[in-house]
Every structure is written in structure tokens, then in C-alpha cells.
Design an enzyme around this catalytic site. Structure first.
Site, PDB file in Angstrom:
ATOM      1  N   SER A  21       0.839  -1.206   0.000  1.00 47.41           N
ATOM      2  CA  SER A  21       0.000   0.000   0.000  1.00 47.41           C
ATOM      3  C   SER A  21       0.871   1.252   0.000  1.00 47.41           C
ATOM      4  O   SER A  21       0.608   2.203  -0.752  1.00 47.41           O
ATOM      5  CB  SER A  21      -0.915   0.009   1.231  1.00 47.41           C
ATOM      6  OG  SER A  21      -1.831  -1.058   1.197  1.00 47.41           O
ATOM      7  N   HIS A  47      -3.119   6.466   3.491  1.00 49.79           N
ATOM      8  CA  HIS A  47      -3.361   5.049   3.703  1.00 49.79           C
ATOM      9  C   HIS A  47      -4.673   4.821   4.448  1.00 49.79           C
ATOM     10  O   HIS A  47      -5.423   3.876   4.146  1.00 49.79           O
ATOM     11  CB  HIS A  47      -2.195   4.446   4.489  1.00 49.79           C
ATOM     12  CG  HIS A  47      -2.283   2.980   4.697  1.00 49.79           C
ATOM     13  ND1 HIS A  47      -2.500   2.407   5.935  1.00 49.79           N
ATOM     14  CD2 HIS A  47      -2.198   1.944   3.826  1.00 49.79           C
ATOM     15  CE1 HIS A  47      -2.533   1.091   5.813  1.00 49.79           C
ATOM     16  NE2 HIS A  47      -2.348   0.776   4.553  1.00 49.79           N
TER      17      HIS A  47
END
Length: 214
Positions: A21, A47
Site C-alpha cells: 500500500s 493510507h
């Protein structure tokens, strides 16, 4: 693991998911104005929200990261406007230095005083919070009135926070409260506009606490 779907995840390992990510965030964000110290906070905010516009809208006082890390390492207390922040924070990293996370908005005396004055509990909770002393971190992600009251107390010299993370979300006074925060000459982390929220503040503070333990 078979999810019995047409789509197959790249991995189901937690650390690999987070690492991938972060790689995707860095690639998609591209060039940015943030320093090496500020970027981990922006990265964790993106995130947590999957919102690059929000990440790009973040604004840091030049001493914000330094002040936040120093406050945690000094065992300063964290004051949050709502329990959602308290629940989401990695409190062990704060507690290992002697600090803790406090929320006053549901305290009986706060509720009673807010009712008596016909004002918000968020405002009264900030008035109670500053009685604990100076140098702490104030984490505000839900209530613009809490942030505006804290700003008033700073201007009057009654509050001397070590760091203010002020990113309340909403339509009424949210963007304006953050505009006012950016005018103060104290360490702050905020963003421009209506976006924000408790999860965003948690992400920012968790990033700082990670720096504090490294």
C-alpha cells in the site's frame, strides 16, 4: 486461501499488504512539497483514507514533527476531542514514555457545565483539558468548536500545547477552524478544506508515535 471470487488478492500477509500500500501511495502521489519528516504522516493519512486530495491538502508548521516526537518522548499527555481517537491510537507507544490519552467530552462535569452554559461539550472539554498543564498534544478530528475554543485559549495565553493536530471534518466551521489554526505560531498539523476526521487524526498521531520509538 481461496476467497472463491474471481479476484485474487496479491497477498494476505498484513505487513506485505501495508508495505505494498505504501509503495502504491508513493508512486501515485508523485512529486510533493513535504519534507522527509512530514511525508510519513501524509502517507499514513492517505493510507487511512485512500484520499490523495486530502493528503495533498495537509499543512505542517515547520516544527510540528519535532514538537510531536519531543512531546511523546517527554511523557506529555494526549488530549482528544472524541473517544474514537482514543480507541484508534496505538496507546502503548505513548504510554511507554509515561503519557496517556484523555477524552473529557463525556465527563459528567463537562456535560453539566455545557448544559448550564448552553454550549457544546467540546468547548467545555477543552477548558477542562488545559487544566492538566502545558506541553501536551491536542488531537481534534470531529468538533470544530473544540478546535476554535483551543485556539481562543492559546491566543489568551491560557493554553500552551506542544502540538495541535487539528483536522475536524464537516460543513459547519470545519474548514474555517483549520484556517484559524494555520494563523497561530505554534506547532500544528492540519489540512485545507472540509475533509478530515478522527481516523485521519489517528493516522497522523500514530505516524508521529512511530517516529518517537525509533
Amino acid at each position: 486461501m481461496d476467497f472463491k471470487t474471481d479476484f485474487k488478492p496479491l497477498t494476505v500477509q498484513p505487513q506485505e499488504i501495508e508495505g505494498k500500500s505504501f509503495e502504491m501511495i508513493t508512486e501515485e502521489l508523485g512529486e510533493h512539497p513535504f519534507t522527509a519528516e512530514q511525508y510519513p504522516v501524509v502517507q499514513r493519512v492517505i493510507h487511512a483514507s485512500a484520499d490523495f486530495e486530502l493528503g495533498r491538502s495537509m499543512v505542517f508548521h515547520p516544527k510540528a514533527i519535532e514538537a510531536g516526537v519531543a512531546a511523546i518522548r517527554a511523557g506529555q499527555q494526549v488530549v482528544a476531542d472524541v473517544q474514537m481517537i482514543q480507541a484508534g491510537l496505538s496507546k502503548d507507544r505513548i504510554r511507554q514514555f509515561g503519557g496517556d490519552v484523555h477524552v473529557y467530552i463525556s465527563d459528567p462535569d463537562v456535560m453539566e457545565e455545557a448544559k448550564r452554559l448552553n454550549t457544546t461539550r467540546a468547548i467545555i472539554s477543552m477548558r477542562k483539558a488545559i487544566q492538566a498543564g502545558e506541553g501536551g498534544i491536542y488531537a481534534i478530528g470531529n468538533a470544530p468548536t473544540a478546535l476554535l475554543e483551543l485556539i481562543r485559549l492559546v491566543k489568551e495565553g491560557a493554553a500552551k500545547p506542544g502540538l495541535v493536530i487539528g483536522m475536524p471534518v464537516g460543513f459547519v466551521s470545519a474548514a474555517e477552524s483549520k484556517d484559524e489554526l494555520r494563523k497561530l505560531d505554534i506547532p500544528f498539523i492540519t489540512n485545507i478544506g472540509r475533509k478530515g476526521g478522527s481516523t485521519i487524526v489517528v493516522a497522523a498521531l500514530n505516524a508521529i508515535s512511530l517516529m518517537a520509538v525509533r
